[in-house]
Motif scaffolding. Structure first.
Motif, PDB file in Angstrom:
ATOM      1  N   HIS A  43      30.547  21.590  65.107  1.00  0.00           N
ATOM      2  CA  HIS A  43      31.029  22.248  66.333  1.00  0.00           C
ATOM      3  C   HIS A  43      30.024  22.091  67.481  1.00  0.00           C
ATOM      4  CE1 HIS A  43      33.565  25.898  67.789  1.00  0.00           C
ATOM      5  NE2 HIS A  43      33.076  25.244  68.827  1.00  0.00           N
ATOM      6  N   HIS A  45      29.522  20.950  71.716  1.00  0.00           N
ATOM      7  CA  HIS A  45      30.064  20.578  73.026  1.00  0.00           C
ATOM      8  C   HIS A  45      28.988  19.793  73.777  1.00  0.00           C
ATOM      9  CE1 HIS A  45      33.569  23.231  72.546  1.00  0.00           C
ATOM     10  NE2 HIS A  45      32.722  24.070  71.944  1.00  0.00           N
ATOM     11  N   LYS A 132      42.281  21.111  66.928  1.00  0.00           N
ATOM     12  CA  LYS A 132      41.755  22.440  67.294  1.00  0.00           C
ATOM     13  C   LYS A 132      42.697  23.118  68.276  1.00  0.00           C
ATOM     14  CE  LYS A 132      38.250  25.342  68.964  1.00  0.00           C
ATOM     15  NZ  LYS A 132      37.206  25.017  69.915  1.00  0.00           N
ATOM     16  N   HIS A 220      33.596  29.548  64.647  1.00  0.00           N
ATOM     17  CA  HIS A 220      32.654  30.554  65.168  1.00  0.00           C
ATOM     18  C   HIS A 220      33.050  32.026  64.931  1.00  0.00           C
ATOM     19  CE1 HIS A 220      35.363  30.801  68.569  1.00  0.00           C
ATOM     20  NE2 HIS A 220      34.956  29.694  69.144  1.00  0.00           N
ATOM     21  N   ASP A 294      28.415  25.659  67.617  1.00  0.00           N
ATOM     22  CA  ASP A 294      29.132  25.847  68.881  1.00  0.00           C
ATOM     23  C   ASP A 294      28.168  25.572  70.056  1.00  0.00           C
ATOM     24  OD1 ASP A 294      31.139  26.285  70.679  1.00  0.00           O
ATOM     25  OD2 ASP A 294      31.309  28.451  70.330  1.00  0.00           O
TER      26      ASP A 294
HETATM   27 ZN   LIG Z   1      33.261  25.780  70.847  1.00  0.00          ZN
END
Ligand SMILES: [Zn+2]
Length: 423
Positions: A43, A45, A132, A220, A294
């Motif tokens: 996960h 970004h 997702k 998460h 995340d």
């Molecule tokens: Zn995320």
């Protein structure tokens, strides 16, 4: 277990004792050190924009941090833009990750309804099996109603896909937002996105996973109650899994108070200390399937731009902390074996993404993605990102020493390879 690992052509050719070295081969002597399958962060970004803000990490800088800590596979998010086909979305995102030190894979978020099921089937056949969706973020155009989840899940299970879900119930959030909260106080984030929203979102999604049989992964999870729902459903045969992130395991919502509190804004928010503690105990007992960060680094400038909280970009860097913080928490504090750690950081993410046993294990035929570990007598600082971003774990340290990191049999990082920093 004590063994030699023979690597040929980027893959593990053999594992066993006394394998020797063929003529012209090279030996990396790691006797007295521990060798694990290299890790993955499911996960992350990077290399993208979220709303008005560009992320502080490119895939290049993210993978620099990753390989220094033994992570060789990263999973990002490819969100379909208006007018794009899913394969165009994937290609656009894959181009941004070209040349990265890690293998970068993507979870796909289709944003047109209905989905183009032929294209989804083709995508799954190509090996991109994870999709997702969000139960929230209506304004961002990402919200999916539960009845639509049911349709997606019935289709995906037939195609061999897996659904990843951000679970915060939009109805509970809407009700919470009507309360009297000071929009300039970062702590109000905890009231506007209460634990109850996550728990209700997970309850609904887990029920749908059970009903449809669709493999479903809750991303998460920030609450102990959420983990319990997933664990109970899994124990009774529902195909559900969950992840949590180091910031939910190690930080609590008190960080949101006072000057600089806005720097700890993320969604779901950090929770109270009792919840954090309970989450840690559940994770230590094995109830959380895997740990993922995340990772979502924004520049200091963007975090500090001021104004209403709604204008502060929400997300925390975490990538470089995943391995050293998990090691400190579970191996040092909770006495896990390194094998147990490798299950959560290597095997479980590989299985979830459909990459196991090519990734996530040390056996003949697997990619030679390996990490060589030892402990350092002096703790080294944790650094979650090399980008100019606030580090939520500034001042934290770990005794883990990641000596060598191999991807496809090639050394890409580690302290013995002159890694730029220790994570
Ligand atoms: Zn995320």
């Amino acid at each position: 277990m004590r063994a030699d690992v023979r690597v040929e052509g980027g893959r593990i050719a053999a594992v066993g004792e006394g394998l020797g070295c063929p003529p012209g081969g090279e030996v990396l002597d790691v006797s007295s050190l521990d060798v694990l399958p290299a890790f993955a962060d499911l996960h992350v970004h990077a290399g993208d924009r979220i709303g008005r803000f560009g992320l502080a990490d490119s895939w290049g800088s993210a993978s620099q941090v990753a390989v220094a800590t033994g992570i060789t596979t990263l999973f990002g998010f490819a969100t379909q833009a208006p007018g794009e086909t899913l394969s165009e979305t994937l290609k656009r995102c894959q181009r941004r990750a070209e040349g990265a030190l890690c293998q970068v894979c993507f979870h796909l978020t289709p944003t047109t309804w209905p989905w183009d099921w032929e294209e989804v089937a083709a995508t799954v056949a190509q090996g991109v099996r994870t999709f997702k969706l969000y139960t929230t973020y209506r304004e961002a155009g990402l919200y999916t109603p539960y009845r639509r989840f049911a349709v997606v899940m019935r289709r995906l299970v037939r195609l061999g896909g897996r659904l990843l879900v951000h679970c915060e119930d939009e109805g509970v959030l809407a009700a919470a937002a009507t309360g009297a909260v000071d929009p300039s106080d970062p702590f109000s984030h905890t009231w506007r996105r209460p634990a109850a929203a996550e728990v209700e979102g997970i309850r609904r999604i887990v029920a749908l996973a059970r009903e449809t049989g669709c493999p479903t992964h809750v991303v998460h999870v920030s609450t102990a109650a959420g983990v319990r729902l997933v664990a109970a459903a899994r124990a009774s045969g529902a195909p559900v899994t969950c992840e949590t992130a180091p910031h939910y395991l190690l930080l609590d919502q008190e960080r949101l108070r006072g000057a600089g509190g806005h720097r700890f804004l993320c969604t779901p928010p950090l929770r109270d200390e009792a919840t954090r503690h309970e989450l840690e105990q559940l994770a230590a007992a094995g109830a959380v399937d895997l740990f993922a960060t995340d990772h979502c680094a924004f520049s200091r400038q963007d975090k500090d731009a001021g104004g209403e909280l709604a204008a502060v970009p929400q997300g925390l860097p975490g990538l470089g902390g995943l391995v050293p913080l998990s090691y400190e928490l579970f191996v040092v504090r909770h006495r896990w074996t390194l094998g147990e750690l490798a299950e959560k950081l290597a095997a479980a993410p590989a299985r979830l993404a459909g990459l196991y046993p090519r990734k996530g294990c040390i056996r003949a035929g697997a990619d030679a993605d390996l990490v060589v570990l030892t402990t350092s007598p002096t703790p080294r600082p944790v650094r979650t990102t090399v980008a100019d971003s606030y580090d939520p774990f500034a001042g934290w340290s770990s005794t883990l020493d990641v000596r060598w990191v191999l991807r496809g049999g090639v050394v890409v990082g580690g302290s013995a390879a002159g890694g730029a920093f220790h994570g």
